[in-house]
Scaffold this active site. Structure first.
Site, PDB file in Angstrom:
ATOM      1  CB  SER A 144      23.568 -40.624 -70.365  1.00 44.36           C
ATOM      2  OG  SER A 144      23.809 -40.237 -69.020  1.00 44.36           O
ATOM      3  CE1 TYR A 157      24.417 -45.825 -69.181  1.00 43.14           C
ATOM      4  CE2 TYR A 157      24.978 -43.709 -68.192  1.00 43.14           C
ATOM      5  CZ  TYR A 157      24.052 -44.557 -68.788  1.00 43.14           C
ATOM      6  OH  TYR A 157      22.757 -44.118 -68.998  1.00 43.14           O
TER       7      TYR A 157
HETATM    8  N1  LIG Z   1      17.168 -43.906 -66.139  1.00 45.42           N
HETATM    9  C1  LIG Z   1      18.082 -42.968 -66.197  1.00 45.42           C
HETATM   10  O1  LIG Z   1      18.346 -42.260 -65.218  1.00 45.42           O
HETATM   11  C2  LIG Z   1      18.821 -42.708 -67.482  1.00 45.42           C
HETATM   12  C3  LIG Z   1      19.628 -41.564 -67.556  1.00 45.42           C
HETATM   13  C4  LIG Z   1      20.311 -41.290 -68.724  1.00 45.42           C
HETATM   14  C5  LIG Z   1      20.192 -42.148 -69.807  1.00 45.42           C
HETATM   15  N2  LIG Z   1      19.424 -43.264 -69.706  1.00 45.42           N
HETATM   16  C6  LIG Z   1      19.370 -44.134 -70.869  1.00 45.42           C
HETATM   17  O2  LIG Z   1      18.032 -44.377 -71.229  1.00 45.42           O
HETATM   18  C7  LIG Z   1      17.943 -45.648 -71.857  1.00 45.42           C
HETATM   19  C8  LIG Z   1      16.813 -46.432 -71.205  1.00 45.42           C
HETATM   20  O3  LIG Z   1      17.164 -46.690 -69.862  1.00 45.42           O
HETATM   21  P1  LIG Z   1      16.125 -47.007 -68.697  1.00 45.42           P
HETATM   22  O4  LIG Z   1      16.460 -46.114 -67.598  1.00 45.42           O
HETATM   23  O5  LIG Z   1      14.748 -47.061 -69.219  1.00 45.42           O
HETATM   24  O6  LIG Z   1      16.663 -48.450 -68.283  1.00 45.42           O
HETATM   25  P2  LIG Z   1      15.940 -49.861 -68.107  1.00 45.42           P
HETATM   26  O7  LIG Z   1      14.636 -49.707 -67.431  1.00 45.42           O
HETATM   27  O8  LIG Z   1      16.954 -50.770 -67.540  1.00 45.42           O
HETATM   28  O9  LIG Z   1      15.658 -50.282 -69.629  1.00 45.42           O
HETATM   29  C9  LIG Z   1      16.697 -50.602 -70.501  1.00 45.42           C
HETATM   30  C10 LIG Z   1      16.108 -51.268 -71.715  1.00 45.42           C
HETATM   31  O10 LIG Z   1      17.179 -51.649 -72.603  1.00 45.42           O
HETATM   32  C11 LIG Z   1      16.990 -53.010 -72.967  1.00 45.42           C
HETATM   33  N3  LIG Z   1      18.255 -53.652 -73.314  1.00 45.42           N
HETATM   34  C12 LIG Z   1      19.365 -53.802 -72.531  1.00 45.42           C
HETATM   35  N4  LIG Z   1      20.293 -54.499 -73.187  1.00 45.42           N
HETATM   36  C13 LIG Z   1      19.764 -54.807 -74.410  1.00 45.42           C
HETATM   37  C14 LIG Z   1      20.225 -55.532 -75.529  1.00 45.42           C
HETATM   38  N5  LIG Z   1      21.445 -56.089 -75.567  1.00 45.42           N
HETATM   39  N6  LIG Z   1      19.401 -55.672 -76.600  1.00 45.42           N
HETATM   40  C15 LIG Z   1      18.159 -55.120 -76.603  1.00 45.42           C
HETATM   41  N7  LIG Z   1      17.670 -54.415 -75.574  1.00 45.42           N
HETATM   42  C16 LIG Z   1      18.466 -54.273 -74.485  1.00 45.42           C
HETATM   43  C17 LIG Z   1      16.334 -53.632 -71.748  1.00 45.42           C
HETATM   44  O11 LIG Z   1      15.627 -54.808 -72.082  1.00 45.42           O
HETATM   45  P3  LIG Z   1      16.173 -56.308 -71.869  1.00 45.42           P
HETATM   46  O12 LIG Z   1      17.054 -56.306 -70.644  1.00 45.42           O
HETATM   47  O13 LIG Z   1      14.920 -57.088 -71.752  1.00 45.42           O
HETATM   48  O14 LIG Z   1      16.927 -56.598 -73.131  1.00 45.42           O
HETATM   49  C18 LIG Z   1      15.347 -52.536 -71.364  1.00 45.42           C
HETATM   50  O15 LIG Z   1      14.177 -52.635 -72.130  1.00 45.42           O
HETATM   51  C19 LIG Z   1      19.317 -46.289 -71.725  1.00 45.42           C
HETATM   52  O16 LIG Z   1      20.041 -46.112 -72.924  1.00 45.42           O
HETATM   53  C20 LIG Z   1      19.952 -45.510 -70.595  1.00 45.42           C
HETATM   54  O17 LIG Z   1      21.347 -45.506 -70.668  1.00 45.42           O
HETATM   55  C21 LIG Z   1      18.738 -43.558 -68.579  1.00 45.42           C
END
Ligand SMILES: NC(=O)c1ccc[n+]([C@@H]2O[C@H](COP(=O)([O-])OP(=O)(O)OC[C@H]3O[C@@H](n4cnc5c(N)ncnc54)[C@H](OP(=O)(O)O)[C@@H]3O)[C@@H](O)[C@H]2O)c1
Length: 252
Positions: A144, A157
């Site tokens: 991130s 985070y």
């Molecule tokens: N959206 C943003 O603005 C943003 C910005 C920078 C970085 N990111 C990064 O991008 C990645 C994806 O985020 P997103 O925005 O798509 O968030 P999201 O929609 O909340 O998806 C997160 C995913 O991670 C899974 N997860 C969480 N805890 C887990 C565990 N213990 N074991 C296995 N799976 C797990 C969740 O599934 P379950 O809860 O079903 O396990 C879900 O599929 C993350 O690493 C996040 O930090 C996102």
């Protein structure tokens, strides 16, 4: 890049049930890869597999908590059983915590560090064993831009994401001679469930948008092409890098 550049390859994508991971898994499948999707919510994984089947792709759902060593071992075993090899690992699963440090419970700190760092360590170690033995592979870590900046209320985070950037460099140099490339993407704000609480607050959203020179959040489809580049031959001589995709937020 050729439309089916990943034909014959096998990818594992964590956190692929929804959000960025789901779009990434779909893009890898469209590029010809067989994809194992992993997260803790089986229904979301099953719906990805059904969608992929309908499009003529090959996908496998393996419900997995990435902090659980045994579950991660099974994720690798079941992928090898189903598809015979692994070429690409996308470490995308992650959780967010947004709270002033003085109010943060130690359990919340641990949850973020465990999921975002221990998770990536366990999956990279389990899959990496096969990549190193095979003498080829790509690991793509979703960090991130918070891992590059000081951000109030996000210490756990940001620390976890800075750790992912350091981990990316360490594994890149450790496995370079094994022809395994390890790179990271550092997204800025993308509208997903991760930041739904923020987006429900219009004043907070407006403040965030003012900090992004592009004056908007990203869309998952704008991240996936970078995963495809890092998953293919374009990254054969590139390792240990973190590419920032944040509408200019961290460039100011
Ligand atoms: N959206 C943003 O603005 C943003 C910005 C920078 C970085 N990111 C990064 O991008 C990645 C994806 O985020 P997103 O925005 O798509 O968030 P999201 O929609 O909340 O998806 C997160 C995913 O991670 C899974 N997860 C969480 N805890 C887990 C565990 N213990 N074991 C296995 N799976 C797990 C969740 O599934 P379950 O809860 O079903 O396990 C879900 O599929 C993350 O690493 C996040 O930090 C996102």
């Amino acid at each position: 890049m050729n439309g089916r550049a990943l034909e014959g390859k096998v990818a594992v994508v964590t956190g692929a049930g929804r959000g960025l991971g789901r779009t990434i898994a779909g893009a890898l499948s469209e590029a010809g890869a067989a994809v194992t999707v992993a997260s803790r919510t089986p229904e979301q994984l099953a719906s990805f597999v059904a969608e992929t089947d309908a499009l003529g792709g090959r996908a496998l759902a393996v419900p997995t908590d990435v902090t659980d060593e045994q579950a991660v071992r099974e994720l690798v075993d079941r992928t090898l059983e189903a598809f015979g090899r692994i070429d690409i690992l996308v470490n995308n699963s992650g959780v967010l915590s947004s709270v002033p440090l003085l109010e943060q419970q130690a359990g919340d700190w641990d949850r973020v560090i465990d999921t975002n760092l221990r998770g990536i360590y366990l999956t990279t170690r389990a899959v990496g064993r096969h990549l190193v033995e095979q003498g080829s592979g790509k690991v793509i870590n979703i960090a991130s831009n918070f891992g590059l900046m000081g951000v109030p209320h996000h210490a756990a985070y940001a620390v976890s994401k800075a750790g992912i950037i350091a981990f990316t460099k360490c594994m890149a140099v450790e496995w370079a001679r094994n022809n395994v490339q390890v790179n990271a993407l550092a997204p800025g704000y993308f509208a997903t469930e991760l930041n739904s609480a923020l987006r429900a607050d219009s004043a907070a959203t407006a403040k965030v948008l003012r900090a992004i020179p592009a004056r908007r959040m990203g869309e998952a489809a704008e991240l996936a092409p970078w995963v495809l580049l890092l998953a293919g031959a374009a990254s054969d001589f590139m390792t240990g890098e973190t590419i920032v995709i944040d509408g200019g937020q961290s460039a100011r």
